[in-house]
Each structure stands twice: as structure tokens, then as C-alpha cells.
Design an enzyme around this catalytic site. Structure first.
Site, PDB file in Angstrom:
ATOM      1  N   LEU A  49     -11.881  -7.782  -1.497  1.00  0.00           N
ATOM      2  CA  LEU A  49     -13.224  -7.187  -1.601  1.00  0.00           C
ATOM      3  C   LEU A  49     -13.144  -6.119  -2.684  1.00  0.00           C
ATOM      4  O   LEU A  49     -12.109  -5.428  -2.868  1.00  0.00           O
ATOM      5  CB  LEU A  49     -13.667  -6.648  -0.322  1.00  0.00           C
ATOM      6  CG  LEU A  49     -13.896  -7.557   0.759  1.00  0.00           C
ATOM      7  CD1 LEU A  49     -14.308  -6.670   2.190  1.00  0.00           C
ATOM      8  CD2 LEU A  49     -14.986  -8.517   0.462  1.00  0.00           C
ATOM      9  N   ASP A 109      -1.680   1.260   9.181  1.00  0.00           N
ATOM     10  CA  ASP A 109      -2.208   0.307   8.162  1.00  0.00           C
ATOM     11  C   ASP A 109      -3.635   0.934   7.779  1.00  0.00           C
ATOM     12  O   ASP A 109      -4.171   1.219   6.677  1.00  0.00           O
ATOM     13  CB  ASP A 109      -2.409  -1.136   8.436  1.00  0.00           C
ATOM     14  CG  ASP A 109      -2.965  -1.827   7.272  1.00  0.00           C
ATOM     15  OD1 ASP A 109      -2.083  -1.966   6.353  1.00  0.00           O
ATOM     16  OD2 ASP A 109      -3.706  -2.501   7.842  1.00  0.00           O
ATOM     17  N   LYS A 145       0.793  -1.043  -0.052  1.00  0.00           N
ATOM     18  CA  LYS A 145       0.081  -0.008   0.081  1.00  0.00           C
ATOM     19  C   LYS A 145       0.867   1.308  -0.025  1.00  0.00           C
ATOM     20  O   LYS A 145       0.208   2.416   0.032  1.00  0.00           O
ATOM     21  CB  LYS A 145      -0.713   0.087   1.235  1.00  0.00           C
ATOM     22  CG  LYS A 145      -1.484  -1.210   1.784  1.00  0.00           C
ATOM     23  CD  LYS A 145      -2.025  -0.946   3.010  1.00  0.00           C
ATOM     24  CE  LYS A 145      -2.839  -2.250   3.541  1.00  0.00           C
ATOM     25  NZ  LYS A 145      -1.838  -3.276   3.709  1.00  0.00           N
ATOM     26  N   ALA A 178      -8.429  -6.404   1.075  1.00  0.00           N
ATOM     27  CA  ALA A 178      -7.920  -7.615   0.566  1.00  0.00           C
ATOM     28  C   ALA A 178      -8.543  -7.847  -0.943  1.00  0.00           C
ATOM     29  O   ALA A 178      -8.654  -7.045  -1.780  1.00  0.00           O
ATOM     30  CB  ALA A 178      -8.025  -8.891   1.102  1.00  0.00           C
ATOM     31  N   LYS A 209      -4.768   2.734   4.328  1.00  0.00           N
ATOM     32  CA  LYS A 209      -6.300   2.466   3.541  1.00  0.00           C
ATOM     33  C   LYS A 209      -7.317   3.587   3.313  1.00  0.00           C
ATOM     34  O   LYS A 209      -7.584   3.595   2.452  1.00  0.00           O
ATOM     35  CB  LYS A 209      -6.769   1.333   4.183  1.00  0.00           C
ATOM     36  CG  LYS A 209      -5.950  -0.071   4.159  1.00  0.00           C
ATOM     37  CD  LYS A 209      -6.648  -1.096   5.081  1.00  0.00           C
ATOM     38  CE  LYS A 209      -5.720  -2.374   5.098  1.00  0.00           C
ATOM     39  NZ  LYS A 209      -6.173  -3.461   5.922  1.00  0.00           N
TER      40      LYS A 209
END
Ligand code: ADP
Ligand code: ASP
Ligand code: MG
Length: 825
Positions: A624, A689, A590, A622, A693
């Protein structure tokens, strides 16, 4: 009629000419296969067999001559290896003592002469063209004697008695009239099997030994076939026929069933070595078909070349290329006024025997570019500068400009003229692959589009064209996989198990050409075996980020995708260079998509401009479909107003696992062990994280957000994130008691913890929140993720995407889906 031990058949009976190239007489196996083919064919009709020198011998004859010329004594060793090779061949294939002895005598007497010639060259330090021509003639003279002895009843002819040349523009040129006359006379009565050395000829005036040029045995065979009105000319070689491209360069090249004479001529003129270019003309005007067949696989159909071809609608039949091209540009501001420029260019070059194989002229007429071979370039420049000396002096023209080390590529097909858009597609795919076209030309016949590229881009150009015009049976995607940990390892496993299925049903070949870890890397442009790659990696050279980049870019491979399954900052920093080199990037990592906004935008814009893809769907949720959905909504005109999400599978897992008998520190350990957390779980616990995102989602939703803009409300004190991972694991149980207290309280209140990321009209925050049973986040199980998208269209009831949000298999599958989305463009 029976005459002199041979069956003589009258000429008006049907006959064939079979030519066997160097590889077909190169080894014992191939020569025995030749014997079988010849004997089988001779039962049907009389045949004339034309043979080349044993494979590689012509080159050896030339290089040995050069050694002798330089006074290098090792010419003798080279000479001996040639003698040995012929002797060994005879020893193995000729068993009958008398024939064997006669053949040894004949061969040794030829070698005696050859040795004397080399010795002369060595002593005098002189190797004239005449001597060189004599030297190379021994290759075919020797091989034809051997084959003539091997095949019972074959009658040997010396082609120098009937293939006649004359000197024109400093080159040996066939005198076709005289040659035709002699061939007809010599073969007026046709033995069942005639054996003729290819390539060699004799000057009609001086009687000196000459030849028809490198690869000229094909031409010998065509001349004979045309003169005798053969039913067919067969070219027996080491490949299954005329192929869509040189199989030594394009692994997916395949045999073309039928070609027209024009197509074959165009392909051969541009370097398809399988047939020597002058070969086609004599048989074409006599309408004699050519069949190209494989000596090593005589049952395959091969290729038929004839005037009319049936039911083949493919616009492009094949691609060929010539390396070592120089482009000379004849240009001048007032060249338009100079009379007969083109006539003068071509006449001047033709008079020096310089052949021009491509011409491109701007319609303004003030510049003409011509393609010549690198070896002719200097002479061509001199000739043209002299020819236009006056105009150059007056300033009407500029001195010639030459650019060397280029390659010319031709795409060929007679159906191109009925198919619009071929040139557009051609230049489009080349552009997307980062290949710049230096000059191009399309003949009015529209059977050929030729263009010039840098030598370095040749292989890539050929591959990309072969692939895009579906000449290949399969579309190929060349993958570099970086990282073989949980996600990378699973991905490779999935590619391996889907490989055959995709090849069979989707006509897609996923070719893994590079695999790298932080320490090692393996590369193979033909594909790495996914059964043994771990061993290959162990035995490979050490690698680092720089060498990885240099290898990936340096391989300059077409349709390539770099797949990053690491969490490394250094690897992410390579993306910009990779897309600049027309390599698509699929990232599970990412870091790039959440890096500085300016870097992220630059990367996306470069990819767009280069026509390659930067895909990172698995960065959030992930497998999705979250990023894709946001993009689809925006593309269809919707506006994303708010995003609320539980985006950390790890944190969700932790807060779902935590129980009276499972303390907080234990849940973190389990998350790591079960592959839910980042390799370093602190990245999850610090919220980093989730922040990454959220930044990615906000950007996809159209807001300019940086990581620093995100407000955070964390649940692990800052000092836990300093120091080493080992320190962190040691310290972690300190938090267990406090968590247990809060957990009990929540249990009583019938609430759940959720670490929620929110973006509301561009404002972002992450926080540990408590939700009651009415909240959509309440029932989120295991490591699942959930995203609520409030948009202008989905306002009252937000769109909801929910499912596994972490785990190696689903992430790898998401990466796989990204790769497939690139393949399907
Ligand atoms: P020979 O010794 O039989 O004359 P050549 O080496 O001259 O054989 O020609 C055969 C070779 O031509 C093949 O091995 C192949 O590598 C090369 N080649 C180049 N282009 C093509 C093509 N389009 N189709 C088939 N072969 C090709
Ligand atoms: N032996 C010659 C060459 O190598 C002719 C041929 O093979 O056709 O060029
Ligand atoms: Mg050849």
C-alpha cells in the site's frame, strides 16, 4: 600481365589493405575464415594482406626469452610448445603434400634460427634490445609464411625490406619518407594477393631487425595503405567493430557504426586496444577510410572510420581507459614567476622519450599535473627533479610529487562541443557513485574529457558512465537480494517473469548480481540465473553477515541496490556501511527505519549526501502506498496531525478468523501457515511489529518518536514472549477459553476487535480496541490494513488508504516498485 606465377595488376587500379590480428590467425577455425574473406575480397580488387603472429605468440616469444635469460632450462619446453602449435596448424590446414613439405622446411628453418638465439641468450645470460627485437620478429615471419601457403596465388613479401625505422629518443621510429618510397617501388606492380608480415621492420642505418611496437601490425597496414593510396584499410579482429567501450570490461558495450578519425584517434590514444594508435594518422591525412570488422562474424557491418560522419547526434561516442597511470604534480608557491615551466617539463620528458598523455593545469599556474605511464614514472620524476633542481633548491618549486596505481579515462565524441553540461553530468554521476576524480582535463577541441581515478574504481567508473550517457542500450540496475524466504523468493520470481518485458519496453536490465541467505551466498557480476539460483546457493560457499558485507562492498559495482527481504537485525546493521559505499538500500525489513532515531536519521542523511536511495515503503502496509503518500503530502506543504491505523495484517487476520469453532491459537497458526505473520509470530502478537510501523509512520510524518515512547495495551500476557518459539506454541491454547468468552460478548454487542495504532500530534499508542459498525475500521476484512490520515488539508474527512496489508506477493511487489523507483531516477 602474367609474371612468375602471379597476376600483376597495375598500381593505378583500386586496391585494399586487409590486416588480420593475432586472434584471426590464432586457430584453425579463424585462419580458415581469414582464407574465405581474403579470397572473396581478392575477386573484387587486388589486396595486400597484413598478418600478425598467431594469437599469444608474441607474448610467448618474449617470456621464453626471459626464461633463457634467467638460465631457466624450461625455455626449451616453452619453445617446443610454440613449434608444436605451428606444426599442428600446418598439419590441419595445408593438405597439398608439396606445399606442406616446403612450408614445414621454411618454418623449421626459422625455428632452427630461433632456437640458436635462445640458446645463445641462455648461455651468455644476455638479452639485448637487438636480440629481443630479433626474437619477436619470428612470430610474424612464421605466421605470414603459413598464411601465404594457405592462400593460393598469394605472393609473400618481407616487410623489413620496405618498412624502415631509425633510432630517435632511444626508440625505433618510422622513417616515413623512406618507407613510402620503398613501398611504392616494391608494389609498383601489384599481385592480386600480397601477403605481408605486420609489426616487423628494419633499421635504415644498421639493417637490424626492429619493430613498430606492440600491436604494430595495424600500423604496418596503415603505412602501406597510405603509401599506395588504398581505397580502404580493413582491420579484421575478434570483435564486431569499434565498440563504445572495451567489451571485455563493459558487457553492454556495442558496436559504433561510424567514427571520425579524431574520435577514433582519441579513443585509441586512451587505450582502446582495437587499433594501435599511430595507425590512424597516415590514413587520415590521405582520407582513406578504415573499416574494423570481425573475422568470426564477417557479415556484421563493423565500424567505418572516416573524416566526416553522417547523422549521428550522440554527444559521446565511446569511453576508453589506460590502467597504470602515474600523476606527477609539478608545484611551487612561486612557480608563476618561473619562466617557461611547461616548455621545460615537456622538453625534458620528450628528450627521454617519455610520453605524457594528460595535462591538467590550474589557471593560477602554480601547479601542473601530468599523466605518464607507471613504468615511466620514476624516470619522469628524476628527469623533472633534475630539470628544476635550481628552482627546488631556491624554494620556488617543490620536489616532484608522484601518485601511482591510477587509471586515466577518456570520454570522447565530436558532438560534445555542441552539447552543454556534459562535464557537469559526468562528474555528477561519478560523485553519486562514490568515485573521486583525482585530476581532469578537457582539450579546447572539446572532443575529449579525460580524468584520473584510482585503479580500483576503474571498472565501476566505466560502467557508470556507459550507463548514464545512454551509450548502453539498457540501463542496468545491479541487485543484491538478501533473503529468499516468502518475500525474497516471490521477488525473485517477479523479477524473473518481468525481466524481458522491462528490457524490451523500459530498456531496463535488472541484473541480480548477488543472492544471500543466512547461510549461503552467490555472487556473479554478469548476473545470476534466476532459474537455477536455488541450486547455485546449495553449492555455494558458506556466508555470514561480515562476508556478505565484504562481498557486496568489494564488488564495487555501479548502480547497485541492496534489497533486504529478511527480518534480521544484523542485516539491517549493514545499511549504514552500504550507503556510505554508494549502494542504495531497499528494505522490506523494518528494523533500520524503526531503530534509534539518531541511527535512522544518520542513515537517511548519508543516503542523501551520497546521492543514493534508502527506500522502505513495504515496512508499513506491504504494497500500500502509505509512506510515499505521507511524504508527498508533506512535500507539498501539508502537515500530518493524526494517524489512526490498523497496521497488522496478521492481527487483523487473527481477529477476523476467530470464531466459535476456530479458537485463538488456531488463528495464529493459520496466520503463520498462510504467510501473513512475521517468521516469528510473537513479533506480531507482542505488538512489536505494529509499534515499529507506527514509529516509522510518525517519523515520516515529521515527529521524533522512539519505540519506547509508544504506549501499549496488549492482549497476550508478557510471559508468553519469554522462552523459545516451541514453548510459545505449546502454551498458546491456554488463552483460547478467555478469548472465546470475550468473543461471544462482542458478537452480542455487534462489535469487532481491531488492534489500532494511533499517533496524535506526536503522541503514540497501540491498543486492542472494539469498534462498532459505524467505525471505518469495522468492515476491515482478512489481513487488510487501513490508515486514516488527518492533516491540515484533510481535516474533516481524513484521507483513507486501505487494502491488502500483508502477504508475500504484495510485499514483494512493493519491494519491486521501490527498486523501480530507483531505476527511474
Ligand atoms: P588483434 O589481435 O586483432 O589486433 P587486439 O587484441 O589487439 O586484436 O584488439 C582487439 C581487442 O581490443 C578486443 O578483443 C577488445 O577486447 C579490445 N578493445 C578495447 N577497447 C575496445 C573498443 N572500444 N572496441 C572494440 N574492442 C576494444
Ligand atoms: N604480434 C604483435 C603483438 O602482439 C603485433 C600485433 O599483433 O599487431 O604485439
Ligand atoms: Mg591489435
Amino acid at each position: 600481365m602474367f609474371w612468375g606465377g602471379f597476376y600483376i595488376i597495375n598500381i593505378d587500379r583500386k586496391m585494399k589493405v586487409l590486416k588480420f590480428g593475432g586472434t584471426s590467425v590464432g586457430s584453425v577455425k579463424s585462419i580458415l575464415s581469414l582464407k574465405r574473406i581474403v579470397e572473396k575480397e581478392a575477386k573484387r580488387q587486388p589486396i595486400i594482406v597484413v598478418v600478425s603472429a598467431l594469437g599469444g605468440i608474441t607474448d610467448k616469444l618474449i617470456s621464453t626469452g626471459q626464461l633463457a635469460l634467467q638460465g631457466d632450462n624450461t625455455w626449451k619446453d616453452e619453445f617446443s610448445t610454440m613449434v608444436d602449435r605451428h606444426h599442428k596448424m600446418i598439419d590441419t590446414i595445408i593438405t597439398e603434400p608439396k606445399s606442406r613439405e616446403d612450408l614445414f622446411n621454411a618454418v623449421d628453418s626459422l625455428f632452427e634460427q630461433l632456437k640458436s638465439i635462445y640458446y645463445g641468450v641462455f648461455l651468455i645470460h644476455d638479452l639485448s634490445e637487438k636480440t629481443q627485437d630479433t626474437i619477436v620478429s619470428y612470430g610474424e615471419r612464421l605466421s605470414s609464411k603459413i598464411v601465404a601457403t594457405l592462400i593460393k596465388g598469394a605472393k609473400w613479401f618481407d616487410s623489413r625490406d620496405f618498412i624502415k625505422t631509425e633510432r630517435k629518443h632511444g626508440k625505433h621510429t618510422l622513417d616515413s619518407e623512406l618507407t613510402n618510397k620503398f613501398v611504392k617501388e616494391i608494389f609498383v606492380d601489384l599481385p592480386r594477393i600480397s601477403l605481408v608480415p605486420g609489426f616487423i621492420s628494419r633499421d635504415k642505418n644498421t639493417s637490424e631487425t626492429t619493430n613498430l611496437g606492440r600491436g604494430g601490425s595495424d600500423y604496418t597496414a596503415a603505412i602501406i595503405a597510405a603509401a599506395l593510396d588504398a581505397e580502404m584499410l580493413e582491420i579484421w579482429t575478434d570483435v564486431d567493430g569499434f565498440m563504445t567501450a572495451d567489451p571485455k570490461v563493459i558487457k553492454t558495450a556495442y558496436t559504433i557504426n561510424e567514427l571520425s578519425y579524431i574520435e577514433a584517434m582519441e579513443l585509441c590514444n586512451f587505450g582502446a586496444k582495437v587499433i594501435y594508435p599511430p595507425t590512424i594518422y597516415p590514413v587520415c591525412i590521405k582520407n582513406i577510410p578504415i573499416r574494423v570488422k570481425n573475422t568470426f562474424n564477417s557479415n556484421s557491418r563493423g565500424t567505418i572510420i572516416k573524416s566526416r560522419i553522417t547523422n549521428d547526434r550522440k554527444p559521446i561516442k565511446g569511453i576508453s581507459s589506460i590502467k597504470g597511470t602515474t600523476l606527477i604534480t609539478v608545484t611551487g608557491l612561486s612557480m608563476v614567476g618561473v619562466i617557461g615551466v611547461n616548455r621545460r617539463i615537456f622538453t625534458a620528458l620528450a628528450e627521454r622519450g617519455i610520453s605524457v598523455f594528460m595535462v591538467s593545469q590550474a589557471s593560477s599556474e602554480n601547479s601542473t599535473s601530468i599523466g605518464v605511464r607507471d613504468i615511466d614514472a620514476q624516470q619522469a620524476v628524476d628527469v623533472l627533479n633534475r630539470e628544476f633542481a635550481k628552482e627546488i633548491e631556491m624554494g620556488a618549486m617543490f620536489p616532484m610529487h608522484a601518485e601511482s596505481n591510477l587509471a586515466t579515462i577518456a570520454i570522447v565524441g565530436e558532438n560534445m562541443k555542441h552539447t552543454p553540461g556534459i562535464a557537469g553530468k559526468l562528474f555528477g554521476v561519478l560523485g553519486r557513485s562514490g568515485i573521486s576524480v583525482i585530476a581532469c582535463a578537457q582539450g579546447a577541441s572539446e572532443t575529449n574529457i579525460s580524468f584520473v581515478v584510482d585503479n580500483m574504481s576503474l571498472r565501476k567508473s566505466l560502467n557508470v558512465i556507459h550507463d548514464s550517457f545512454f551509450l548502453s542500450e539498457y540501463k542496468v540496475l545491479n541487485l543484491f537480494i538478501c533473503g529468499v524466504g516468502t518475500v525474497g523468493g516471490k521477488l525473485l520470481e517477479q523479477i524473473r517473469s518481468q525481466y524481458e518485458e522491462l528490457k524490451e519496453h523500459s530498456r531496463l536490465k535488472l541484473n541480480v548480481v548477488g543472492i544471500a541467505t543466512s547461510r549461503n551466498a552467490v555472487f556473479n557480476r554478469d548476473g545470476i540465473s534466476l532459474d537455477t539460483y536455488l541450486d547455485d546457493l546449495k553449492n555455494s560457499e558458506p556466508s555470514n553477515v561480515t562476508s556478505l558485507r565484504d562481498n557486496v562492498v568489494g564488488m564495487n559495482i555501479f548502480n547497485s541496490v541492496f534489497v533486504d527481504c529478511t527480518a534480521s537485525k544484523e542485516i539491517a546493521s549493514l545499511y549504514q556501511t552500504l550507503v556510505e559505499n554508494n549502494i542504495s538500500v531497499v528494505a522490506a525489513n523494518k528494523i533500520a527505519a524503526s531503530s534509534q532515531y539518531s541511527d535512522y536519521i544518520k542513515l537517511k542523511q548519508t543516503a542523501l549526501a551520497r546521492g543514493v536511495k534508502f527506500r522502505y515503503e513495504t515496512n508499513v502496509g506491504a504494497g500500500l502506498p502509505i509512506i510515499g503518500t505521507i511524504n508527498d503530502l508533506r512535500n507539498s506543504g501539508d502537515k500530518i496531525l493524526k494517524i489512526e491505523a490498523v497496521l497488522s495484517g496478521t492481527l487483523n487476520f487473527i481477529f477476523n478468523e476467530i470464531a466459535a469453532d476456530v479458537p485463538f491459537s488456531e488463528t495464529v497458526k493459520r496466520a503463520k501457515e498462510q504467510g501473513y505473520s512475521e517468521p516469528d509470530p510473537r513479533i506480531d502478537l507482542s505488538g512489536t511489529d505494529v509499534i515499529r510501523k507506527l514509529v516509522i509512520l510518525a517519523r515520516e510524518a515529521g515527529y521524533k518518536v522512539e519505540q519506547e515512547d509508544v504506549e501499549k495495551h496488549l492482549f497476550v500476557p508478557d510471559d508468553f514472549f519469554r522462552g523459545t518459539v516451541e514453548d510459545f506454541w505449546k502454551k498458546l491454547p491456554i488463552l483460547d477459553e478467555e478469548f472465546e468468552k470475550k468473543r461471544k460478548l462482542l458478537e452480542e454487542q455487534k462489535k469487532h476487535w481491531r488492534f489500532v495504532a494511533t499517533m496524535d500530534h506526536g503522541k503514540t499508542n497501540v491498543a486492542l480496541q472494539t469498534v462498532d459498525s459505524t467505525h471505518p475500521f469495522y468492515n476491515l476484512e482478512g489481513s487488510n490494513n487501513i490508515v486514516l490520515l488527518t492533516t491540515e488539508r484533510y481535516k474533516e474527512y481524513p484521507m483513507q488508504i486501505q487494502g491488502y496489508g500483508a502477504g508475500a506477493s504484495v510485499t514483494a511487489a512493493g519491494v519491486f516498485a521501490n527498486i523501480m523507483s530507483i531505476a527511474n531516477i
